[in-house]
Write a protein that holds these residues in place. Sequence first.
Motif: not given
Length: 139
Positions: A121-125, A128-135
């Motif tokens: 996935r591509l993220f701008e912040d 949000t990236a960490m939330a997706w990675l740690l889900a």
Amino acid sequence: MPGSPSLHLDYRPDLDLLTGRWLFDPDPEQLRQDYEDLLKEGLYCGAQRWLLDLRRRPALPVGLTDWMETTWLPHLMGVAPPDLRIAFWLPPQREVLRRAAPALNARVEEMLRQPGAYRLRLFEDEATAMAWLLAPAGT
């Protein structure tokens, strides 16, 4: 932890997270080596989550997109752990460029839909990236 003058690698076993932060925009040859080093370290650690911080790399070098698509990502797909997640943290101007480049955008979207050994996935912040990675897996 291995790395190069341009890439800092850090593995957090408590989060099973490998972070690759580019400290500056290296020449294309060094950048390819950085990606190879990232892959080796990720496989060595067995990390299921990778955060790639591209904020200090505002542009894609000519030819790197093709190399990523035809060489690095297919190799990664063949050797990656089953539930690998990769978050690319882009600088704001890179996201604007990505949206403005329909061919690259279409290729990225196609890659996001492909079943395979990893999810990207591509993220701008970072949050949000960490939330997706740690889900939890499967989300």
